[in-house]
Design a protein around this motif. Structure first.
Motif, PDB file in Angstrom:
ATOM      1  N   ILE A  98      35.205   4.050  73.716  1.00 54.28           N
ATOM      2  CA  ILE A  98      34.068   4.116  72.711  1.00 54.28           C
ATOM      3  C   ILE A  98      32.576   4.336  73.811  1.00 54.28           C
ATOM      4  N   LYS A 101      25.754   4.349  73.097  1.00 52.60           N
ATOM      5  CA  LYS A 101      25.168   3.186  72.454  1.00 52.60           C
ATOM      6  C   LYS A 101      26.152   2.450  71.668  1.00 52.60           C
ATOM      7  N   GLU A 102      26.955   2.926  70.972  1.00 52.71           N
ATOM      8  CA  GLU A 102      28.235   2.591  70.389  1.00 52.71           C
ATOM      9  C   GLU A 102      29.121   1.391  71.195  1.00 52.71           C
ATOM     10  N   LYS A 105      26.621  -1.830  71.605  1.00 48.18           N
ATOM     11  CA  LYS A 105      26.499  -2.301  70.165  1.00 48.18           C
ATOM     12  C   LYS A 105      27.907  -3.164  69.879  1.00 48.18           C
ATOM     13  N   GLU A 106      28.952  -2.463  70.136  1.00 55.57           N
ATOM     14  CA  GLU A 106      30.278  -3.230  69.699  1.00 55.57           C
ATOM     15  C   GLU A 106      30.310  -4.383  70.788  1.00 55.57           C
TER      16      GLU A 106
END
Length: 294
Positions: A98, A101-102, A105-106
């Motif tokens: 991943i 920014k993802e 976020k996760e």
């Protein structure tokens, strides 16, 4: 979902796991049960890819690289004490593929899910054992795996921590397939669709909790008397297969006899002071001891 066939692992002349086969269905929970040294961690390590099987196969339908679809919580997870929970989980998210920014976020999302929303910016060195287990779950699920493997996930927790962790795992079962090793049999009774009994690296029994209970059930009545003397007197006079434990008597039910009605007639006709009569079945602990002792 996952099919394991004839899984074997040897270390030199020692066979740690021998010819183990089982299936994991989607969105089910499977308990891998066995005493210390039975091979539970070795089985989990082969499923994660940390160990290469000596022989046998592990297949996940429609998946070429299973490692991307597996989340793993080892028995003794290690964390970097200088990192915050958010930094650590974000790092594991990036290691899982991943990006940017993802990943953050996760990481924030799963930390909130496991109950660490208020503590995600604290350093892991300050975490209690229960908080570390929650963080371990977070890093294992941040990449949304199809299968979650847990090695003794509650063994180091106090009763409150175990209860919180079991509730969390029940929620996770709605999203993923869970295989966890344990020697805490109350947990296995509470949350399992399938039981796998390992002894000395061999899968000696498997099936649903209901099926295993039917196979090993030893139905009996338990009668609680006011005094131990009354229990001893009743057992000696009953001409039944009776065992005295303190002020209680355990009566074996053989080919359906005696019935509860027949037993109650005897007790009503006697002068013994009875506190309680109940029909009981074998506990998972009793089944485990029988299976492990083969």
């Amino acid at each position: 979902m996952i099919t394991v066939r004839n899984l074997t692992k040897t270390f030199g002349e020692h066979t740690a796991v021998s010819d183990v086969s089982f299936m994991l269905e989607a969105h089910t929970s499977t308990a891998l049960i066995g005493p210390n040294g039975a091979g539970k961690t070795t089985v989990l390590s082969m499923l994660t890819g940390l160990l290469t099987p000596t022989s046998g196969t592990i297949e996940m339908i429609g998946v070429n690289d299973m490692r991307k679809e597996i989340g793993f919580l080892p028995q003794y997870p290690q964390f970097f004490p200088w990192l915050t929970a958010l930094e650590f989980t974000e790092m594991t998210a990036k290691l899982s593929g991943i990006s940017g920014k993802e990943a953050k976020k996760e990481a924030e999302k799963v930390l909130a899910f496991v109950g660490l929303e208020e503590a995600m910016r604290k350093k892991t060195a300050t975490f209690s054992g229960g908080m570390k287990q929650r963080l371990g779950i977070a890093q294992a699920i941040v990449h949304k795996p199809k299968v979650l493997l847990l090695d003794e996930p509650v063994s180091a927790l106090d009763p409150i921590g175990r209860r919180e962790m079991m509730n969390l795992l029940k929620e996770l079962q709605q999203q993923t397939t869970i295989l966890y090793s344990t020697h805490i049999l109350n947990d296995a009774e509470e949350m399992t669709d399938q039981l796998l009994f390992l002894r000395k690296g061999i899968l000696v029994e498997q099936g649903s909790l209901t099926d295993v209970r039917k196979k090993f059930d030893a139905p009996r009545y338990k009668i609680d008397f006011e005094t131990e003397e009354e229990a001893l007197q009743f057992a000696s006079q009953s001409q039944l297969h009776a065992t005295v434990i303190g002020s209680s008597v355990s009566i074996e039910i053989i080919e359906g006899a005696p019935t509860m009605g027949q037993l109650m007639e005897r007790l009503v006709a006697s002068t013994f002071r009875v506190k309680k009569v109940e029909r009981v079945t074998a506990s998972l602990e009793e089944i485990f001891l029988e299976v492990a002792g083969r």
